[in-house]
Every structure is written in structure tokens, then in C-alpha cells.
Scaffold this active site. Sequence first.
Site, PDB file in Angstrom:
ATOM      1  N   CYS A  58      -3.417  36.386   6.696  1.00  0.00           N
ATOM      2  CA  CYS A  58      -3.600  37.548   6.053  1.00  0.00           C
ATOM      3  C   CYS A  58      -4.992  38.398   6.284  1.00  0.00           C
ATOM      4  O   CYS A  58      -5.757  38.595   5.637  1.00  0.00           O
ATOM      5  CB  CYS A  58      -3.570  37.401   4.507  1.00  0.00           C
ATOM      6  SG  CYS A  58      -2.319  36.891   3.936  1.00  0.00           S
ATOM      7  N   GLY A 111     -22.968  23.472  27.534  1.00  0.00           N
ATOM      8  CA  GLY A 111     -22.899  24.725  27.797  1.00  0.00           C
ATOM      9  C   GLY A 111     -22.177  25.511  28.867  1.00  0.00           C
ATOM     10  O   GLY A 111     -21.773  26.747  28.735  1.00  0.00           O
ATOM     11  N   TYR A 136     -15.654  34.353  17.941  1.00  0.00           N
ATOM     12  CA  TYR A 136     -16.409  34.832  19.031  1.00  0.00           C
ATOM     13  C   TYR A 136     -15.812  36.063  19.827  1.00  0.00           C
ATOM     14  O   TYR A 136     -16.251  36.400  21.071  1.00  0.00           O
ATOM     15  CB  TYR A 136     -16.718  33.727  19.945  1.00  0.00           C
ATOM     16  CG  TYR A 136     -17.033  32.315  19.236  1.00  0.00           C
ATOM     17  CD1 TYR A 136     -17.895  32.151  18.352  1.00  0.00           C
ATOM     18  CD2 TYR A 136     -16.267  31.240  19.890  1.00  0.00           C
ATOM     19  CE1 TYR A 136     -18.285  30.765  17.876  1.00  0.00           C
ATOM     20  CE2 TYR A 136     -16.354  30.086  19.329  1.00  0.00           C
ATOM     21  CZ  TYR A 136     -17.661  29.999  18.477  1.00  0.00           C
ATOM     22  OH  TYR A 136     -17.647  28.614  17.621  1.00  0.00           O
ATOM     23  N   GLY A 139     -19.191  20.052  26.521  1.00  0.00           N
ATOM     24  CA  GLY A 139     -18.295  19.923  25.383  1.00  0.00           C
ATOM     25  C   GLY A 139     -16.830  20.780  25.799  1.00  0.00           C
ATOM     26  O   GLY A 139     -15.660  20.166  26.332  1.00  0.00           O
TER      27      GLY A 139
HETATM   28  C1  LIG Z   1     -26.572  20.392  21.187  1.00  0.00           C
HETATM   29  C2  LIG Z   1     -25.240  20.470  21.619  1.00  0.00           C
HETATM   30  N1  LIG Z   1     -25.118  20.017  22.818  1.00  0.00           N
HETATM   31  C3  LIG Z   1     -24.137  20.167  23.609  1.00  0.00           C
HETATM   32  C4  LIG Z   1     -23.075  21.288  22.839  1.00  0.00           C
HETATM   33  C5  LIG Z   1     -21.785  21.352  23.563  1.00  0.00           C
HETATM   34  O1  LIG Z   1     -21.738  22.688  24.226  1.00  0.00           O
HETATM   35  P1  LIG Z   1     -20.481  23.115  25.019  1.00  0.00           P
HETATM   36  O2  LIG Z   1     -19.164  22.623  24.252  1.00  0.00           O
HETATM   37  O3  LIG Z   1     -20.681  24.452  25.150  1.00  0.00           O
HETATM   38  O4  LIG Z   1     -20.452  22.417  26.260  1.00  0.00           O
HETATM   39  C6  LIG Z   1     -23.557  21.913  21.870  1.00  0.00           C
HETATM   40  C7  LIG Z   1     -22.429  22.967  21.212  1.00  0.00           C
HETATM   41  O5  LIG Z   1     -22.774  24.261  20.923  1.00  0.00           O
HETATM   42  C8  LIG Z   1     -24.651  21.559  20.909  1.00  0.00           C
HETATM   43  O6  LIG Z   1     -25.181  22.350  19.979  1.00  0.00           O
END
Ligand SMILES: Cc1ncc(COP(=O)(O)O)c(C=O)c1O
Length: 419
Positions: A348, A241, A321, A281
Amino acid sequence: MDDLLSLFPPGSAPDADGMLRIGGCRADALAAEFGTPVLVVAEGAMRARAREYAGELAARWPRSRVVFASKAFPCTAVLRVMAEEGLGLDVAGGGEIVTALAAGADPALLVLHGNAKTDEEIAMASEHSIGLVVVDNADDVDRLEATVTEGRCQDVLVRVIPSVEAATHASVLTGHAGSKFGLAPAAAARLIGRIERSPRLRMRGLHAHVGSQILDVEPFARSVRALAALGEFPVYDLGGGLGARYTYDDRPPSVGAYLDALVGAAREHLPGHAELIIEPGRSMVAAAAATLYRVITVKRGERTFVAVDGGMGDNLEVALYGQRFEAAIAGRLDPAGGETVTLAGRHCESGDVLVDGVRLDAPRVGDLVAVPATGAYCHTLANNYNGNRRIPAVFAAGGIARLVVRRETWADLLARDVG
Ligand SMILES: Cc1ncc(COP(=O)(O)O)c(C=O)c1O
């Protein structure tokens, strides 16, 4: 100019004639070799970030693991880099399991997520001996008990709603009360009791994920506190996150500052012998890539529209978003003398705008435009809208570029259409 370059992968710089280099490769040479649009990944920057995460977490909490949220960039080349750097992988569903295994990831280091895992996906977890399955609901437990073969025991975590609201887009908020992901603490406690009595499942710990693109560390610390109330377990997966830097104004916390808050809360509230897992991520890969587009038309009127050969087919973050990006002409990076334009896509939809209100230096047809910070959720959310052929991904390192995902062909577009 430095401000702009700081949005591109570390190490990006203009060549003697002003042309942008990423991973040592000139943008015009990349465009000539691979066509446009093209997603260019600076491999060194991505590896460095993976090492930074692993090193900073281990320094604060030695019994720990970084698990890359593969949904942010699920292709074998990226997942192989993460596996080579010693990271585990978060996989949400069968497609991500298949991709992770194709990348050579160790199944024991996979963490399976999903709020609606199918029978097939639960069976895949069992068949491939995936390390951890994160139980989201009681039906996951039914399916696991019916699927795990006799004599085997599946390690599970239970996903808990921490009831934490973070300041981010509603679509990527997940830890709030009423979220579709996970269970409220009372329901989680009941399911934990059931798992503890199950001969096929081994209750290992808890999971929480607050949401994505979070630019403040405090919600992460609060989510740890919420988990502590459910008792002591050997494993805590604290999700991902952390926000990435997309614009000049974004000031995301450093990995160190984020982990100071997260691990600080863990020291205060969680058992010291527990294993900590984090699942970054977006903040792992966003800054490691940029997308190169070709300008197709410049339309001057009430507003100046600079329309390129891509758009929401390769970058859905803006439409989904409202994510703000920045952009520059790859051969004339300094926007000081430029004009403010709308960088538009070719699809489009009026919402198909890559950047609304960005300064570009005298944009004209044929120019290359570079949009930084496209390493997260762009490849994975790519789509075929308007018959878009999904774009290639190229790794650039030390001046050498290699194709890691090819561009779709017209034949690919028709391949599934069986009439
Ligand atoms: C369970 C879970 N872990 C990790 C992530 C990775 O989040 P981020 O890409 O914001 O670090 C997500 C993405 O929403 C997720 O659903």
C-alpha cells in the site's frame, strides 16, 4: 537477450522452450515447488565470486583476508558457503554474530562492527572470542574495558572517517566528513593513544569504509591515503563498497580493477608488512540471485501496471535508495517485441514499484516475472509490511534446488504478537 542474461547469475540460460534456467533449474519448476515470490540463488556463481575475490586479493597482497559483509545476505547457508571458501565474516550486531556462529564460522575470523554496539553485543564478542572488534567511538572502549575478562586481550581496529565522498545514494554513503560511522582523524588519534595504554585491548589497526554501490575505483584509493596519515599498524581493513551490476547501463569495475586501485594505494601508502582486509558485501552476492514473482494483474490505462505478488516486502532497495533493477518474463525473455510497463508491487505505497519503465513481452496474469541481481540486501531488508510473509531462499546448483530459508507462515506472523 544476451544483455538480459548477463544480468542473471552466470550460467543462466533459456531452456529449449524459452523458460529461464538458473543454476540449471527451470524457473517454472522452482515456482511450482517453492511458490512465489522466491529468491533463487545460484550457488555455483556465489562460490565462484568468493574464489575470485580471495584469489585476486591474495595475488596482489599475500598477507590479506577477504571478509564477507554478512549484512548483505545473512542466512546460514550463504555464510557457510563463505566460510567453506575460507572467507571471514563482518558481523554488525548480535543477530549477525548468532547467524555466523550457527553457520559454523570460526569466531577468530569474525569482525564486529556497529556504531552503537550494546553491552550485550560487546559481551557476546568477548564470550565467543571474536577476532576483531572495530571500535567506532570512545564508549566502545569503555564497554570493552569493562567486559573483557582479566587475562584476555581483545584485538581492536579503530574506524576512521576518511573524508571521502563517492558518487552513490546519500543513504549508503559512510566515509564523508560528518558521517555517523567512525571518528575523524584527530579524535581517532586520541582514542588510539588510549587503546595503546589499555591492558585489556590490543591496538591492531585501522578501518575505513567509503560506502556502498560505488562504481568508480578512485574513492577507494583516496580512503587508503587518508588512513596512512595516522601512523603504521599491523592491520588495515579497507571496508567494502564495490558496486554491483543491476541494469544494462551499469558498468561496475571488475574485482581485479577495484583491487588494482585499492592495493595500488596500499603499496604506496601503507607498510608492506601489514595485513590487508577487505569486506565486500553487495558485489559478492548481488549477481548470484534472482527473484521470481507471479503476475497477479495487468492494468492498462495511461500507464500499464503489471502488479506481482511481491514488492517492497522482499525488495526494499528500490524504495530506500531508488535502486534501478531490470526484469523479464521468465518464459519469454526476449523483450524486443514487448511493451514498456511499470512493474509494481502489491503493497500500500505508490513507491512500491519494482521497476519503473521496463520492457516485458506481452505480460499477462499468471506469467512468471524474473528480477535479476537481487542477491544483496533483499533478503536482509525483507519486512512484514501489509502482513507480508517474508519469502523463501532457494539454492540452485546443477539442476537441483534446495530450500535454505523457508517462507514465513501466517502463524509466524502472529507468533510474536502476545496480545
Ligand atoms: C563496515 C562495512 N563494511 C562492509 C560493508 C559492505 O558494503 P558493500 O555491501 O557495499 O560491499 C558495509 C556496508 O555498508 C559496511 O558498513
